[in-house]
Each structure stands twice: as structure tokens, then as C-alpha cells.
Scaffold this active site. Structure first.
Site, PDB file in Angstrom:
ATOM      1  N   PRO A 142      46.012 -67.897 -73.916  1.00 27.50           N
ATOM      2  CA  PRO A 142      47.192 -68.399 -73.199  1.00 27.50           C
ATOM      3  C   PRO A 142      47.827 -69.589 -73.917  1.00 27.50           C
ATOM      4  O   PRO A 142      47.131 -70.441 -74.451  1.00 27.50           O
ATOM      5  CB  PRO A 142      46.615 -68.818 -71.851  1.00 27.50           C
ATOM      6  CG  PRO A 142      45.430 -67.935 -71.666  1.00 27.50           C
ATOM      7  CD  PRO A 142      44.861 -67.759 -73.049  1.00 27.50           C
ATOM      8  N   GLU A 143      49.150 -69.596 -73.966  1.00 23.03           N
ATOM      9  CA  GLU A 143      49.893 -70.665 -74.634  1.00 23.03           C
ATOM     10  C   GLU A 143      50.674 -71.433 -73.564  1.00 23.03           C
ATOM     11  O   GLU A 143      50.460 -71.234 -72.381  1.00 23.03           O
ATOM     12  CB  GLU A 143      50.830 -70.043 -75.680  1.00 23.03           C
ATOM     13  CG  GLU A 143      50.090 -69.134 -76.653  1.00 23.03           C
ATOM     14  CD  GLU A 143      51.017 -68.412 -77.632  1.00 23.03           C
ATOM     15  OE1 GLU A 143      52.037 -68.997 -78.018  1.00 23.03           O
ATOM     16  OE2 GLU A 143      50.704 -67.267 -77.993  1.00 23.03           O
TER      17      GLU A 143
ATOM     18  N   LYS B  57      47.921 -76.669 -73.542  1.00 22.28           N
ATOM     19  CA  LYS B  57      47.248 -75.530 -72.917  1.00 22.28           C
ATOM     20  C   LYS B  57      46.176 -75.963 -71.908  1.00 22.28           C
ATOM     21  O   LYS B  57      45.368 -75.150 -71.470  1.00 22.28           O
ATOM     22  CB  LYS B  57      46.591 -74.665 -74.008  1.00 22.28           C
ATOM     23  CG  LYS B  57      47.564 -74.213 -75.096  1.00 22.28           C
ATOM     24  CD  LYS B  57      46.838 -73.451 -76.188  1.00 22.28           C
ATOM     25  CE  LYS B  57      47.777 -73.100 -77.333  1.00 22.28           C
ATOM     26  NZ  LYS B  57      47.109 -72.395 -78.423  1.00 22.28           N
TER      27      LYS B  57
ATOM     28  N   ARG C  78      45.496 -64.728 -88.163  1.00 23.76           N
ATOM     29  CA  ARG C  78      46.235 -64.340 -86.959  1.00 23.76           C
ATOM     30  C   ARG C  78      47.305 -63.302 -87.280  1.00 23.76           C
ATOM     31  O   ARG C  78      48.001 -63.401 -88.296  1.00 23.76           O
ATOM     32  CB  ARG C  78      46.898 -65.573 -86.314  1.00 23.76           C
ATOM     33  CG  ARG C  78      45.935 -66.699 -85.998  1.00 23.76           C
ATOM     34  CD  ARG C  78      44.799 -66.290 -85.057  1.00 23.76           C
ATOM     35  NE  ARG C  78      45.272 -65.748 -83.788  1.00 23.76           N
ATOM     36  CZ  ARG C  78      45.579 -66.497 -82.729  1.00 23.76           C
ATOM     37  NH1 ARG C  78      45.446 -67.793 -82.780  1.00 23.76           N
ATOM     38  NH2 ARG C  78      46.006 -65.928 -81.609  1.00 23.76           N
TER      39      ARG C  78
END
Ligand SMILES: [Zn+2]
Length: 282
Positions: free
Chosen positions: A2-3, A54, A272
Site C-alpha cells: 500500500p502507498e 505509509k 520492481r
């Protein structure tokens, strides 16, 4: 993971559901996840919920705060009187609540519950003094964040100081807080910038375009309640929808809707997934 938009979506719901509830008890099934003395939160009233990049901070009436980082698969789910109608729970809540992946349960007054589920168990919950939240180990190291203290000037000064790939710098939480892989990919596409480009090679025009693009994609993310990848759900137990509205993220093999000259490609940058239109991102 989650960002900013996902954690903001959690925060907005927790503000609605938790404020004014009194914590009556805490059931801890996993002492690695809950760090601190449960006595420091019992009988305290929730007065506010804040977000730092976050990380969430649930601030209590007794001068303590509960810091929570959901990491990869942590979920905070509320059930109680402030939820007018209980929505159908997402299948991403593996095992249900409480279930085999429930590690902490905050028992609230008026028959309310806040469950912390986490399949991978990378997340953490820490009790610290509210006065120390902003300088505490994790939060203290965060860079300024979009919609917060991140000014265009500061953004430009950070970029001009490093040769690292722009996408890697965007995701470095000590430089800027809140931007992770999904929104970094989308912001770079929106600003027409090659993710591999050295941060210090961006022109002033590209820097300000990117600064604006970051805010635009994060705003979209918040509007859609975040992106439900892996395990992300909001405290009502539902999923976000941004995954259906990404610009470049996870679009490999599809035609770029802007230039219509090339298909998105995918490669790994610093481990990534990186999605790029080879025709219009330069
Ligand atoms: Zn294109």
C-alpha cells in the site's frame, strides 16, 4: 505494498469509525507484531487518526499513540456501531475476522472491534508517546510528502543531487514519503519521462511536470479508494478500484493510449516491475 492513496483510504475510514471509541481491551495473538504495553492503550479514547506517508497513527486521549505500518499484507478491519450497514467482505480478507490471520484485536466500547489481519506478517503495531510520533525512528526518517511539505523547490533540489534512476529516487521514502511502485510508474508515464533516466538529468520543465503528475496520480488513487493488489482492503472490508484505472502500471503488451505508436513493455528496475511506453517516455 500500500502507498499513500491506500493508506489515506484506510485513514479516512478509521477517522470516521474509530474517533470517540474507547479501547477496552487488546487481544494480542502475535507479540512480534504488537510492540509495547497494551496497558498503555486500554481505557483510552481515540481522538484522531493521522497518516505519515505509509504509516498510520491512532492518537489516544492518554498521550499515547498506536503507530501501524501494514506493509505488504496487513489489513485493519472495523466492525461496530459506526458502520451503518456492514458491506460484504472482500475475499482478500483471508480466513475472515477473527480468523487464523488475525494477530491483534482492539476491543472497543459499544461493541466495536478493530481487527488486524496479516497473512505475511511483515506489518507492525507500536505504542509510543504521541509527542514522539513525528520524530520517532520510522516517521522521523521520512522525506516530505506530496500534499504535505513537499514543495516544487525541494523536489527539484533532491533530484538535482543524485544520478540514480528517477523512478528509484521517487520511491525512496527517505527522500519523498508515500510514493511506491504503482504511482511512480503512472506518474512517470503521465510526465512522459523514462523511468531509467538519471534524476539529475531532468530539465526544470520535466521536474515540474513530474511534480504535478505525482500529485495527479495520487489524487486519482485516493478518489478510487486505492488499488487492491495483494491484500489491500479498507476498514469496511471492501477493496479499492484504482487497479482498474492505472495509466502504465501492469499494462505490458497493451497499446499506449496517448501516442498509439507502441505497446507498453515491462522490465525490472531495482527489482520492481517497471512499465513504460518506449515511444513517448524519453
Ligand atoms: Zn506512448
Amino acid at each position: 505494498m500500500p502507498e499513500l492513496p491506500e493508506v489515506e483510504s484506510i485513514k479516512l475510514q478509521l477517522q470516521k469509525y474509530l474517533v470517540n471509541h474507547v479501547i477496552q481491551d487488546v487481544e494480542i495473538c502475535n507479540t512480534k507484531i504488537f510492540q509495547g504495553n497494551p496497558e498503555d492503550v486500554i481505557r483510552a479514547k481515540v481522538i484522531s487518526v493521522r497518516r505519515f506517508a505509509k504509516v498510520l497513527s491512532i492518537d489516544l486521549s492518554n498521550g499515547n499513540s498506536v503507530l501501524i505500518h501494514v506493509k505488504l499484507t496487513g489489513q485493519l478491519i472495523y466492525r461496530g456501531p459506526n458502520l451503518k450497514k456492514v458491506p460484504e467482505m472482500s475475499k482478500k480478507v483471508t480466513g475472515g475476522i477473527p480468523g487464523p490471520h488475525t494477530h491483534v484485536i482492539f476491543k472497543l466500547d459499544r461493541n466495536g472491534f478493530l481487527y488486524y489481519n496479516d497473512v505475511r506478517r511483515f506489518g507492525w503495531i507500536k505504542v509510543i508517546k504521541t509527542a514522539e510520533v513525528e520524530t520517532s525512528g520510522f516517521v522521523g526518517k521520512l522525506g516530505p510528502e506530496p500534499f504535505g511539505k513537499l514543495t516544487l523547490d525541494y523536489f527539484q533540489s533532491i533530484l538535482s543531487k543524485t544520478k540514480r534512476a528517477i523512478k528509484v529516487v521517487l520511491m525512496d521514502q527517505t527522500k519523498f514519503g508515500g510514493v511506491g511502485n504503482i504511482y511512480a510508474n503512472d506518474a512517470l508515464w503521465l510526465a512522459k519521462i523514462d523511468p531509467k533516466k538519471s534524476a539529475n538529468s531532468l530539465s526544470p520543465g520535466e521536474q515540474s511536470k513530474l511534480y504535478k503528475a505525482i500529485h495527479d496520480v495520487l489524487k486519482e488513487g485516493i478518489k478510487y479508494g486505492g488499488a487492491s493488489e495483494l491484500a489491500f482492503v479498507t476498514p469496511d472490508g471492501r477493496e479499492g478500484n484504482y487497479q482498474d484505472h492505472t495509466l502504465a502500471y501492469a499494462k505490458e503488451g497493451t497499446l499506449c493510449p496517448r501516442c498509439k505508436k507502441a505497446k507498453f513493455t515491462k522490465y525490472f528496475l531495482s527489482g520492481r516491475g517497471t512499465y513504460v511506453c518506449p515511444a513517448c517516455q524519453r
